[in-house]
Enzyme design. Structure first.
Site, PDB file in Angstrom:
ATOM      1  CG  HIS A 181      -1.890  -1.044   1.363  1.00 26.56           C
ATOM      2  ND1 HIS A 181      -1.833  -2.027   2.321  1.00 26.56           N
ATOM      3  CD2 HIS A 181      -2.996  -1.307   0.615  1.00 26.56           C
ATOM      4  CE1 HIS A 181      -2.867  -2.837   2.178  1.00 26.56           C
ATOM      5  NE2 HIS A 181      -3.582  -2.432   1.148  1.00 26.56           N
ATOM      6  CG  ASP A 230      -5.414  -7.634  -5.234  1.00 31.36           C
ATOM      7  OD1 ASP A 230      -5.559  -8.823  -4.911  1.00 31.36           O
ATOM      8  OD2 ASP A 230      -5.057  -6.753  -4.436  1.00 31.36           O
ATOM      9  CD  GLN A 259      -9.163  -4.933  -6.467  1.00 30.48           C
ATOM     10  OE1 GLN A 259      -9.993  -5.421  -5.711  1.00 30.48           O
ATOM     11  NE2 GLN A 259      -8.099  -4.301  -6.010  1.00 30.48           N
TER      12      GLN A 259
HETATM   13  O1  PAF Z   1      -7.853  -4.295  -3.115  1.00 28.44           O
HETATM   14  C1  PAF Z   1      -8.539  -3.925  -2.134  1.00 28.44           C
HETATM   15  O2  PAF Z   1      -8.031  -3.670  -1.040  1.00 28.44           O
HETATM   16  C2  PAF Z   1     -10.039  -3.782  -2.307  1.00 28.44           C
HETATM   17  O3  PAF Z   1     -10.539  -4.744  -3.160  1.00 28.44           O
HETATM   18  C3  PAF Z   1     -10.452  -2.367  -2.758  1.00 28.44           C
HETATM   19  C4  PAF Z   1      -9.903  -2.063  -4.143  1.00 28.44           C
HETATM   20  C5  PAF Z   1      -9.949  -1.329  -1.773  1.00 28.44           C
HETATM   21  C6  PAF Z   1     -11.975  -2.277  -2.836  1.00 28.44           C
HETATM   22  O4  PAF Z   1     -12.563  -2.468  -1.592  1.00 28.44           O
END
Ligand code: PAF
Length: 283
Positions: free
Chosen positions: A37, A153, A156
Site C-alpha cells: 500500500h 490483484d 481486479q
Molecule cells: O484491493 C482492495 O483492497 C479492495 O478490493 C479495494 C480495491 C480497496 C476495494 O474495496
C-alpha cells in the site's frame, strides 16, 4: 494529515480542492496497510497535488461471511503508518457502513464481461460485483484524476479498467508493481492471518510462478499444473486452488490456438484456509 469520517465533510473538503484545480490522487484500500500500500501512496505523492487514501472494509465484496469477520483491522496503526510517510496525506475512514451504503448493503449491477467469470470470479462468486460497487461509489465521491492499484490483484485492475472505460474516461489508472518479502511472497493484509511456520514456507507460491515462467513454453500444460500442484501440496496445510495461464487483457486461456498475446500465470493457494493470490507476466 486530515482524517475525514463522513461524506458531508468529505464533500466540503473536496469542493475547495476542486476549486483550486488540484490534481487529486486516490488510493482505495481496506486498511491493515503494508509496504505494498505504501508504495501506491508514495507513487501517488510524486504525481498528485492532493492524495487521498480511503480505508473501508467493503462488506459486499466478501462472498464468505467468515472471511469478512476475520479480515485484519488495524485502524490506529494504519493512521500512524500513513503519518510516518507524510503529513500531507488525507484519509477517508467512513465512521460506519451507512456512510457508504445509506440504504441497503447491496451491490449495483455492472456488465463486467468475461473478466467476471474466471479465476477469482469463479471461486468467489459476486466478489467483483462488490469491488465494482465500492469503486464506483468512491470514484463518484472523489472524482479523482488518478487512481492507484496494485498489480498483485491483477484481475481486479481489469475490473477497474472496465469501469473506467465505461464510466470515468477522465480517470487515469496507475498499476504499481507487486511488493514482495525476502522469500518472494506478495505482501497482502491476509498474510497476517498465517502461522509463523506457514508464513516461512509461502515463498513457494512465487517460486511456482517463476517455475511456470521458465517452463510453460516447453512443458505440456497438464504436466506443468501437476508439478506445481505437487510442489505446493507437499507442504502441510497448503492447497492449490488454481494455477492458470491466461491472456493478460482478455483472460482467455493460453492454449495451442491462443498463444499470441501476453500471458500471465495466476495462482491461488489456500494456506491454513487463508486464500493467497499472486500472478506473474510470463513472456
Ligand atoms: O484491493 C482492495 O483492497 C479492495 O478490493 C479495494 C480495491 C480497496 C476495494 O474495496
Amino acid at each position: 494529515m486530515q482524517i475525514v469520517k463522513n461524506i458531508i465533510d468529505l464533500n466540503n473538503t473536496l469542493k475547495s480542492s476542486k476549486k483550486e484545480e488540484k490534481k487529486i490522487g486516490l488510493v482505495p484500500t481496506m486498511g491493515s496497510l503494508h509496504e505494498g500500500h505504501l508504495s501506491l501512496i508514495k507513487t501517488a505523492l510524486k504525481s498528485c497535488d492532493e492524495v487521498w487514501v480511503s480505508i473501508f472494509i467493503n462488506p459486499t465484496q466478501f462472498n464468505d461471511p467468515k472471511d469478512f469477520e476475520c479480515y485484519p483491522k488495524d485502524f490506529e496503526n494504519d493512521i500512524n503508518t500513513i503519518n510516518s510517510i507524510s503529513s500531507k496525506i488525507n484519509l477517508f475512514i467512513p465512521e460506519s457502513v451507512n456512510e457508504i451504503y445509506p440504504d441497503d448493503i447491496t451491490v449495483d449491477e455492472f456488465e463486467l464481461g468475461f473478466v467476471n467469470k474466471v479465476l477469482e470470479a469463479k471461486y468467489r462468486p459476486g466478489h467483483f460485483d462488490g469491488v465494482a460497487t465500492i469503486i464506483n461509489k468512491l470514484f463518484n465521491i472523489f472524482l479523482p484524476q488518478v487512481v492507484f492499484f496494485g498489480e498483485k490483484d491483477f484481475q481486479q485492475t481489469l475490473v477497474i479498467r472496465n469501469l473506467i472505460d465505461s464510466f470515468f474516461p477522465n480517470i487515469s489508472l496507475v498499476i504499481c508493481p507487486t511488493v514482495r518479502n525476502e522469500n518472494g511472497l506478495a505482501l497482502s493484509s491476509r498474510n497476517k492471518l498465517l502461522s509463523v511456520n506457514s508464513y516461512k514456507n509461502c515463498g513457494i507460491i512465487f517460486g511456482c510462478l517463476l517455475f511456470a515462467k521458465e517452463n510453460y513454453l516447453k512443458t505440456d500444460y497438464a504436466d506443468l499444473l501437476n508439478i506445481i500442484k505437487s510442489k505446493i501440496e507437499k507442504i502441510n496445510e497448503f492447497n492449490l486452488e488454481y494455477f492458470e495461464i491466461r491472456d493478460e487483457i482478455t483472460l482467455e486461456p493460453f492454449g495451442k490456438s491462443n498463444n499470441e498475446g501476453r500471458f500471465r500465470g495466476f495462482i491461488c493457494v489456500k494456506v491454513e484456509g487463508v486464500r493467497l493470490i499472486d500472478n506473474l507476466l510470463l513472456d
